[in-house]
Write a protein that holds these residues in place. Structure first.
Motif, PDB file in Angstrom:
ATOM      1  N   THR A   1       2.619  -7.432  -9.212  1.00 38.72           N
ATOM      2  CA  THR A   1       1.787  -8.607  -9.485  1.00 38.72           C
ATOM      3  C   THR A   1       1.412  -9.369  -8.219  1.00 38.72           C
ATOM      4  O   THR A   1       0.465 -10.153  -8.220  1.00 38.72           O
ATOM      5  N   ARG A   2       2.125  -9.144  -7.129  1.00 39.73           N
ATOM      6  CA  ARG A   2       1.879  -9.859  -5.874  1.00 39.73           C
ATOM      7  C   ARG A   2       1.212  -9.001  -4.798  1.00 39.73           C
ATOM      8  O   ARG A   2       0.841  -9.505  -3.743  1.00 39.73           O
ATOM      9  N   ALA A   3       1.056  -7.713  -5.059  1.00 41.27           N
ATOM     10  CA  ALA A   3       0.597  -6.789  -4.018  1.00 41.27           C
ATOM     11  C   ALA A   3      -0.764  -7.164  -3.445  1.00 41.27           C
ATOM     12  O   ALA A   3      -0.948  -7.176  -2.221  1.00 41.27           O
ATOM     13  N   ALA A   4      -1.720  -7.482  -4.300  1.00 41.31           N
ATOM     14  CA  ALA A   4      -3.096  -7.721  -3.839  1.00 41.31           C
ATOM     15  C   ALA A   4      -3.202  -8.922  -2.899  1.00 41.31           C
ATOM     16  O   ALA A   4      -4.089  -8.963  -2.046  1.00 41.31           O
ATOM     17  N   THR A   5      -2.304  -9.880  -3.033  1.00 44.92           N
ATOM     18  CA  THR A   5      -2.383 -11.089  -2.199  1.00 44.92           C
ATOM     19  C   THR A   5      -1.251 -11.173  -1.169  1.00 44.92           C
ATOM     20  O   THR A   5      -1.122 -12.184  -0.481  1.00 44.92           O
ATOM     21  N   TRP A   6      -0.436 -10.134  -1.083  1.00 39.00           N
ATOM     22  CA  TRP A   6       0.757 -10.189  -0.235  1.00 39.00           C
ATOM     23  C   TRP A   6       0.414 -10.498   1.224  1.00 39.00           C
ATOM     24  O   TRP A   6       0.973 -11.415   1.829  1.00 39.00           O
ATOM     25  N   ASP A   7      -0.495  -9.745   1.811  1.00 41.41           N
ATOM     26  CA  ASP A   7      -0.819  -9.955   3.224  1.00 41.41           C
ATOM     27  C   ASP A   7      -1.454 -11.324   3.467  1.00 41.41           C
ATOM     28  O   ASP A   7      -1.178 -11.970   4.483  1.00 41.41           O
TER      29      ASP A   7
ATOM     30  N   GLY B   1       6.376  -1.921   1.701  1.00 41.00           N
ATOM     31  CA  GLY B   1       5.400  -2.821   1.107  1.00 41.00           C
ATOM     32  C   GLY B   1       3.992  -2.442   1.503  1.00 41.00           C
ATOM     33  O   GLY B   1       3.583  -1.289   1.361  1.00 41.00           O
ATOM     34  N   THR B   2       3.250  -3.386   2.056  1.00 37.92           N
ATOM     35  CA  THR B   2       1.869  -3.130   2.453  1.00 37.92           C
ATOM     36  C   THR B   2       1.776  -2.511   3.847  1.00 37.92           C
ATOM     37  O   THR B   2       0.692  -2.389   4.394  1.00 37.92           O
ATOM     38  N   GLY B   3       2.904  -2.131   4.415  1.00 36.68           N
ATOM     39  CA  GLY B   3       2.911  -1.388   5.666  1.00 36.68           C
ATOM     40  C   GLY B   3       2.708  -2.214   6.917  1.00 36.68           C
ATOM     41  O   GLY B   3       2.220  -1.705   7.927  1.00 36.68           O
ATOM     42  N   ARG B   4       3.126  -3.470   6.886  1.00 36.86           N
ATOM     43  CA  ARG B   4       2.867  -4.328   8.049  1.00 36.86           C
ATOM     44  C   ARG B   4       3.576  -3.873   9.318  1.00 36.86           C
ATOM     45  O   ARG B   4       3.106  -4.148  10.421  1.00 36.86           O
TER      46      ARG B   4
ATOM     47  N   ALA C   1      -0.780   1.090  -2.284  1.00 38.27           N
ATOM     48  CA  ALA C   1      -2.248   1.067  -2.391  1.00 38.27           C
ATOM     49  C   ALA C   1      -2.828   0.010  -1.456  1.00 38.27           C
ATOM     50  O   ALA C   1      -3.879   0.221  -0.835  1.00 38.27           O
ATOM     51  N   GLU C   2      -2.152  -1.128  -1.341  1.00 35.82           N
ATOM     52  CA  GLU C   2      -2.616  -2.169  -0.412  1.00 35.82           C
ATOM     53  C   GLU C   2      -2.462  -1.716   1.041  1.00 35.82           C
ATOM     54  O   GLU C   2      -3.292  -2.053   1.886  1.00 35.82           O
TER      55      GLU C   2
END
Length: 199
Positions: A14-20, A51-54, A80-81
């Motif tokens: 639920t938080r992936a799209a806005t995580w970064d 996570g988003t691969g930061r 995916a993010e």
């Protein structure tokens, strides 16, 4: 937070799209933590719970084109993010449980784990699994871009003395899992534990 994998996946999905966008200024902290971990050109490294691969671009920069960079996460939406952000170019992405990695024993030189240890269903099993996939003398970084007190304040809670990430508990955890702590830092601007694989 519950350590049930279903709940963890739901929480991060639920938080992936806005995580970064929620943490836009963390890049330099990730880069500094990767430098402290110290992977060398040609090394094989894993970002566990990526996570988003930061961390992936900094890991790739450290190991160079001859190195191997892997990012593993339990949540498909976070991966995916990472792809959307272009971070798959820095490393291969695996949909995998950090407590049961699809990697050969001793395959890696280092593991980087940002904000992951408190989400493990069985922390001892998790750090033991990371020790399994890292060669003896390899390294581990447990990282968070802010310290425990700052994170607790952000979440509206206080830091418990028996918090798993406190120096005593995390040292005991890592020793039980096959690691020797090299340094511990819990400062307002970062949390970073560096450890060496024993044996």
């Amino acid at each position: 937070m519950s350590h049930d994998h279903t709940h963890v996946r739901e929480f991060f999905t639920t938080r992936a799209a806005t995580w970064d966008s929620r943490f836009p200024d963390d890049g330099p902290a990730y880069e500094a933590a990767v430098r402290a971990l110290g992977p060398r050109p040609g090394d094989a490294v894993l970002d566990a719970g990526c996570g988003t691969g930061r961390a992936l671009p900094a890991l790739r920069a450290a190991v160079g084109p001859a190195g191997t960079v892997l990012g593993a996460d339990l949540t498909e939406a976070m991966l995916a993010e990472a792809v959307r952000a272009g971070r798959r170019e820095a490393g291969a992405l695996l949909l995998a449980d950090a407590e049961r990695l699809p990697l050969r024993t001793g395959r890696l030189d280092a593991v980087f784990a940002a904000g992951l240890v408190s989400h493990l269903a069985d922390p001892v099993a998790g750090v033991r699994e990371w020790a399994r996939v890292v060669r003896p003398g390899g390294t581990l970084a447990l990282f968070h871009p802010i310290g425990r007190a700052a994170l607790a304040a952000r979440q509206g809670r206080t830091v418990a003395p028996d918090d798993l990430r406190a120096e005593g508990p995390v040292t005991a955890l890592l020793e039980a899992g096959g690691w020797r702590v090299r340094s511990y830092a819990d400062e307002p601007e970062r949390y970073l534990v560096l450890a060496v694989r024993t044996g």
